[in-house]
Design an enzyme around this catalytic site. Structure first.
Site: not given
Length: 634
Positions: A2, A51-53, A75-76, A100, A363
């Site tokens: 986010c 940003l939905s995860i 954010n994270g 979380d 990554s």
């Protein structure tokens, strides 16, 4: 994944204007297209883009604790949040979501600042405690997620995930910091200890700040740092087994998501390792993405395809063409500050490709820093062996003279480009490694600057903070100090900044399993011989992965994520290089010697020298300053 924003008054409890938070959130809509929220109370305001995860519908932010006594924007990802959730439930905590974010709030209420050490993840968050009337700003161990902040004239502190959010506040002073230009020209990025604007700060990796309404902002506090002070004495076989266990745990912990997930695959050791372990843990084919170049010597897609075939991945490729330099202005807008790592362009392209298929991509970043995989680290280790044998009183005059006399042979095969090695050997190890890291050496910068800029810069040199960091490092050898510099200086300022901005630009979450702190802590305890073995870096990792990957993948020469900028600057960008040197934004600053910039451009275009790195730096700086200070634009 986010973006966050906030305003906090340190002088009284003045109301916060929601419209300002809205403006700070609107400019980072790319970071969070799935939702937004604002919360204000006397003296404080928090904003969020989502940003939905995980827990797609159940964890909107800003989020209140169960009892309403604390508010969070985050954010994270916290990868061990389920384990922490169970531990907190045993302590009496109650939860109403399955994400979380709520775990962070409960952890703060039960453990206070000690909660930070319990989080395994990447994060930047702001947590306001309504009872204590304090605001906690915290950043993860390695600085995967960014946090910018500034103190305004009225005593308020503003903060956000990107610099452009602070620029959206009308009271931010946009005064360019000439020392940031010195830093940028040395390293190709503005390090975390500085910002392009005087008065803007970046919270350091592994740091927090605890703000109060009735006190000036305190200095950041380090809550974690990497250490090379200890050595593991286990056998190589035991170390391999331990490493494989850590690698598996790191990768599988980052595969949890309620959205499609995949991986970047370059065909190098690190991304191939991640993909191999993902394939081992997944019942379905792993989605992989690779970027290539239409210049044969720079293209690695064949290696990526080999690994993709080996593990039956759902593989996607795209080529970066010779006209992709047209993305320069877009890159300038993504990074806000000047940023000259040319691999940002293919990184943006691979993020765009990945976002067509997944929302989360793993990554391979971090392994080179932790396990000594960079060529410069291997060279430095060998140079340190020479320094141990030859006293400085002999090395300085001998290698210094050789370095001054030896030609700068850009055209020669790499083993014959000895000028940099001689100059490094003439100095102590830390200075030598600073020279190896630099894009533009001190003498090159001196020739660029005008007398006016030299007066502004004063006694400051970009190498000074890096040398202080290396000399104070918890380390036992020159190789340790070099890796410490890479992990704490270059990694957050360059590599992680590049991946964060390019992935978030397309609303993609990038995760770095090889930066799991438990894995890195294992790597930093390895004997030097398990990191560098002869001329081979990342030795133990390569030996461990031989059961998964062929030797031609593991031991081929490291290529890196490079771009054909030297050719571009002799072809389609030649006129732009000339324009920057002779009459662009940089010329209007009065900080640079126009004649020297013209000479650099013309000698490169004519093929007499390879000045591509410094010309790319100057081009990106020119475009960035024009965007940051419109008075300098044409």
């Amino acid at each position: 994944m986010c973006g966050i924003a906030g305003i906090f008054h340190t002088q009284g409890m003045k109301p916060v204007d929601p419209a300002r938070l809205q403006a700070m959130g609107d400019v980072i809509a790319h970071r969070g297209p799935d939702g937004e929220g604002i919360w204000t109370a006397p003296g404080v305001g928090l904003g969020h883009r989502r940003l939905s995860i995980i827990d797609l519908a159940g964890s909107p932010q800003p989020m209140a604790s169960t009892d309403g006594s604390a508010m969070l924007v985050f954010n994270g990802e916290i990868y061990n949040y389920r384990e922490l959730r169970r531990e907190l439930q045993a302590l009496g905590a109650q939860f109403h979501t399955d994400g979380d974010s709520e775990v962070i709030l409960a952890a703060w209420q039960h453990w206070g600042l000690d909660c930070l050490a319990r989080f395994n993840g990447m994060f930047a968050f702001a947590l306001y405690d309504l009872r204590a009337r304090t605001l906690l700003l915290a950043r993860d161990r390695f600085g995967v997620k960014p946090l910018h902040m500034a103190t305004l004239a009225d005593g308020s502190v503003i903060f956000g995930s990107e610099l452009k959010q602070l620029m959206a506040h009308p009271m931010l002073r946009r005064t360019l910091d000439p020392l940031a230009v010195e830093d940028y020209l040395a390293w190709g990025f503005v390090p975390d200890h500085r910002s392009i604007f005087a008065g803007v700060e970046k919270l350091g990796a592994g740091h927090y700040r605890l703000l109060r309404h009735d006190a000036p902002p305190p200095s950041p506090v380090r809550w974690w740092q990497v250490s090379f002070a200890e050595r593991d004495t286990a056998s190589e076989r035991d170390l391999e087994a331990h490493l494989l266990h850590r690698l598996r745990k790191a990768v599988t912990s980052r595969m949890a998501a309620d959205v499609p997930l995949g991986a970047f695959l370059s065909g190098g050791v690190d991304s191939s390792t991640v993909v191999a372990l993902m394939a081992e843990a997944s019942a379905d084919p792993v989605k992989t993405c690779a970027i290539g170049f239409d210049v044969a010597g720079l293209d690695e897609t064949g290696w990526a395809a080999q690994v993709a075939r080996r593990y039956g991945t759902d593989h996607h490729e795209r080529m970066v063409s010779s006209d992709d330099f047209q993305l320069i202005d877009r890159l300038v807008g993504l990074f806000d500050e000047p940023f000259a790592d040319a691999s940002a362009l293919p990184t943006l392209r691979v993020c765009e490709l990945a976002r067509e298929h997944v929302t989360v991509a793993l990554s391979g970043d971090g392994a080179d820093e932790a396990f000594a995989g960079y060529r410069r680290q291997v060279f430095h280790h060998r140079e340190e062996q020479v320094r141990a044998l030859v006293p400085q009183s002999l090395r300085g005059p001998l290698f210094g003279t050789l370095g001054r006399l030896y030609p700068k042979a850009d055209w020669a095969p790499r083993p014959l480009r000895a000028k940099a090695t001689f100059l490094a050997l003439a100095q102590d190890g830390d200075l030598g490694y600073a020279r190896a890291l630099a894009v533009t050496a001190p003498e090159g910068r001196e020739r660029l600057y005008s007398p006016d800029f030299l007066a502004l810069r004063g006694a400051y040199r970009a190498e000074q903070p890096l040398l202080a960091l290396m000399r104070e490092a918890p380390a036992r050898s020159g190789l340790d100090r070099a890796q410490y510099a890479d992990l704490t200086f270059t990694l957050p300022g360059d590599i992680l900044t590049k991946v964060d901005r390019t992935s978030m630009a397309v609303s993609l979450e990038a995760r770095e399993p090889l930066l799991d702190h438990r894995l890195v802590e294992f790597a930093t305890r390895l004997p030097e011989s398990m990191r560098v073995h002869g001329a081979t870096g990342k030795w133990l990792m390569k030996q461990t992965m031989r059961r998964y990957l062929p030797d031609d993948v593991l031991f081929r020469p490291k290529m890196g994520f490079v771009t054909p900028i030297a050719a571009w600057l002799r072809g389609p960008l030649a006129q732009q290089a000339r324009a920057v040197a002779s009459g662009g934004t940089l010329a209007r600053t009065g900080w640079f010697e126009a004649g020297h910039m013209v000479a650099l451009a013309e000698s490169h275009i004519a093929g007499r020298a390879d000045n591509s790195r410094i010309l790319w730096q100057l081009l990106m700086l020119d475009r960035s300053l024009a965007r940051l200070d419109p008075s300098l634009a044409a």
